[in-house]
Scaffold this motif. Structure first.
Motif, PDB file in Angstrom:
ATOM      1  N   GLU A 138       0.835  -1.210   0.000  1.00 10.92           N
ATOM      2  CA  GLU A 138       0.000   0.000   0.000  1.00 10.92           C
ATOM      3  C   GLU A 138       0.870   1.261   0.000  1.00 10.92           C
ATOM      4  O   GLU A 138       0.521   2.260  -0.640  1.00 10.92           O
ATOM      5  N   GLY A 139       1.983   1.213   0.738  1.00  7.72           N
ATOM      6  CA  GLY A 139       2.877   2.359   0.738  1.00  7.72           C
ATOM      7  C   GLY A 139       3.479   2.632  -0.629  1.00  7.72           C
ATOM      8  O   GLY A 139       3.565   3.788  -1.066  1.00  7.72           O
ATOM      9  N   ALA A 190       2.135   1.730  -3.448  1.00  4.02           N
ATOM     10  CA  ALA A 190       1.052   2.167  -4.334  1.00  4.02           C
ATOM     11  C   ALA A 190       0.774   3.655  -4.162  1.00  4.02           C
ATOM     12  O   ALA A 190       0.454   4.362  -5.125  1.00  4.02           O
ATOM     13  N   SER A 191       0.901   4.146  -2.927  1.00  2.00           N
ATOM     14  CA  SER A 191       0.654   5.574  -2.680  1.00  2.00           C
ATOM     15  C   SER A 191       1.697   6.469  -3.335  1.00  2.00           C
ATOM     16  O   SER A 191       1.446   7.654  -3.576  1.00  2.00           O
ATOM     17  N   THR A 192       2.865   5.920  -3.637  1.00  2.00           N
ATOM     18  CA  THR A 192       3.916   6.697  -4.300  1.00  2.00           C
ATOM     19  C   THR A 192       3.855   6.584  -5.816  1.00  2.00           C
ATOM     20  O   THR A 192       4.700   7.142  -6.509  1.00  2.00           O
ATOM     21  N   GLY A 193       2.877   5.810  -6.316  1.00  2.00           N
ATOM     22  CA  GLY A 193       2.725   5.670  -7.752  1.00  2.00           C
ATOM     23  C   GLY A 193       3.492   4.512  -8.359  1.00  2.00           C
ATOM     24  O   GLY A 193       3.691   4.479  -9.580  1.00  2.00           O
ATOM     25  N   ALA A 194       3.929   3.567  -7.534  1.00  2.00           N
ATOM     26  CA  ALA A 194       4.673   2.412  -8.053  1.00  2.00           C
ATOM     27  C   ALA A 194       3.764   1.525  -8.878  1.00  2.00           C
ATOM     28  O   ALA A 194       2.569   1.377  -8.594  1.00  2.00           O
ATOM     29  N   SER A 195       4.327   0.915  -9.915  1.00  2.00           N
ATOM     30  CA  SER A 195       3.568   0.001 -10.762  1.00  2.00           C
ATOM     31  C   SER A 195       3.355  -1.327 -10.043  1.00  2.00           C
ATOM     32  O   SER A 195       3.937  -1.582  -8.982  1.00  2.00           O
ATOM     33  N   GLY A 199       7.766  -4.903  -2.482  1.00  2.00           N
ATOM     34  CA  GLY A 199       6.920  -5.001  -1.309  1.00  2.00           C
ATOM     35  C   GLY A 199       6.572  -6.408  -0.880  1.00  2.00           C
ATOM     36  O   GLY A 199       6.324  -6.653   0.308  1.00  2.00           O
ATOM     37  N   VAL A 200       6.539  -7.350  -1.830  1.00  2.00           N
ATOM     38  CA  VAL A 200       6.097  -8.715  -1.518  1.00  2.00           C
ATOM     39  C   VAL A 200       7.261  -9.700  -1.523  1.00  2.00           C
ATOM     40  O   VAL A 200       7.440 -10.470  -0.568  1.00  2.00           O
TER      41      VAL A 200
END
Length: 291
Positions: free
Chosen positions: A191-192, A194-199, A207-208
């Motif tokens: 989620e972090g 995604a908030s920065t605009g990562a694909s 992240g995973v």
């Protein structure tokens, strides 16, 4: 009000206990019926198979140890030739290990994509999660030997059909195990990102994967052990490697049992070696211990 609630408590406890005992009795009844049906099916299936085999099971049961005894006795008589035979079949062993290694690598990459695309909360296309899961189910449901037989018919004999067959089955099996691990991953880093605009690929990579990598590698090493045995078995259907040489040695019968014994020694030693090595590294990855 207190008297009413207290007076009603024993009745409710008794009803709960009676309901629980009834459920236990039903479960025991269903378990007993299931066991009875299983025994009936096994006995009837065995009788049918024995009849179709002309009733030769019981007649040949006492001869079950004759073949291993012949192999051991001939190998012992020619024990001086075993070192040379082991050297002779070592290239076939290398081919078997190569088949297992390449198929494990390709299957692990396929399983990685299937797991990430089929895991809730991580999938790029959530509506297609059931599709990717069913693909994984089908890939691991079909035995390697069935896939190899089809590919041998199309591509001819050799290590390539075996490699493809094992890779397909490995991708399905690892896709299921990888997905179960990924479901327990912490989504906060995702989620972090995604908030920065990562694909999506960046979220999965950063992240995973760092969270699940130890378990992924552990499962991959475990699958590599399985694939060594699978590649040897597929050799019996003309897929090359040590299994192909073992089939030829066993097909000739007496006179080449020493070759069969040398191949057995090579195969057994290889499986034990890789089992110990991969177990040590799996323990390091999952528990931080080298046992």
């Amino acid at each position: 009000m207190a008297d009413i609630s207290l007076s009603g408590t024993p009745h409710s406890v008794d009803s709960i206990q009676a309901s629980y005992m009834a459920q236990v009795q039903r479960r025991r009844l269903y378990g007993g019926l299931t066991l009875l049906i299983f025994v009936v099916l096994m006995v009837s299936g065995f009788n049918i198979a024995d009849d179709r085999n002309a009733g030769s099971f019981w007649e040949g049961l006492h001869q079950i140890g004759d073949y291993p005894a012949d192999v051991v006795s001939e190998a012992w008589e020619k024990r001086a030739d075993l070192p040379a035979l082991i050297v002779k079949f070592f290239p076939a062993l290398v081919e078997t290990i190569n088949i297992a290694a390449v198929s494990t690598l390709i299957g692990a990459m396929g399983g990685l994509f299937l797991s990430l695309l089929g895991t809730r909360g991580l999938a790029k296309w959530p509506r297609l999660i059931p599709v990717f899961r069913r693909i994984s189910d089908v890939m691991r449901a079909v035995p390697e030997i069935v896939i190899a037989l089809v590919l041998i018919f199309v591509l001819g004999g050799g290590p390539v059909p075996a490699m493809i067959a094992i890779a397909i089955h490995t991708a399905g099996a690892l896709g299921k195990m990888f997905s179960e691990v990924a479901e327990n991953a912490d989504l906060k880093p995702v989620e972090g990102l995604a908030s920065t605009g990562a694909s999506w690929s960046q979220r999965m990579l950063l992240g995973v994967l760092p969270q699940v990598a130890p378990n992924y590698v552990s499962y991959t090493l475990l699958r590599f052990e399985v694939n060594i045995r699978a590649s040897a078995i597929l050799g019996f259907v003309g897929a090359g490697g040590l299994g192909y040489e073992l089939r030829n040695a066993m097909a000739w019968g007496p006179g080449r049992f020493d070759e069969a014994a040398a191949i057995f020694i090579l195969l057994f030693g290889t499986i034990v070696f890789f089992d110990q090595v991969s177990s040590r590294y799996r323990n390091r990855l999952t528990e931080g211990q080298a046992q």
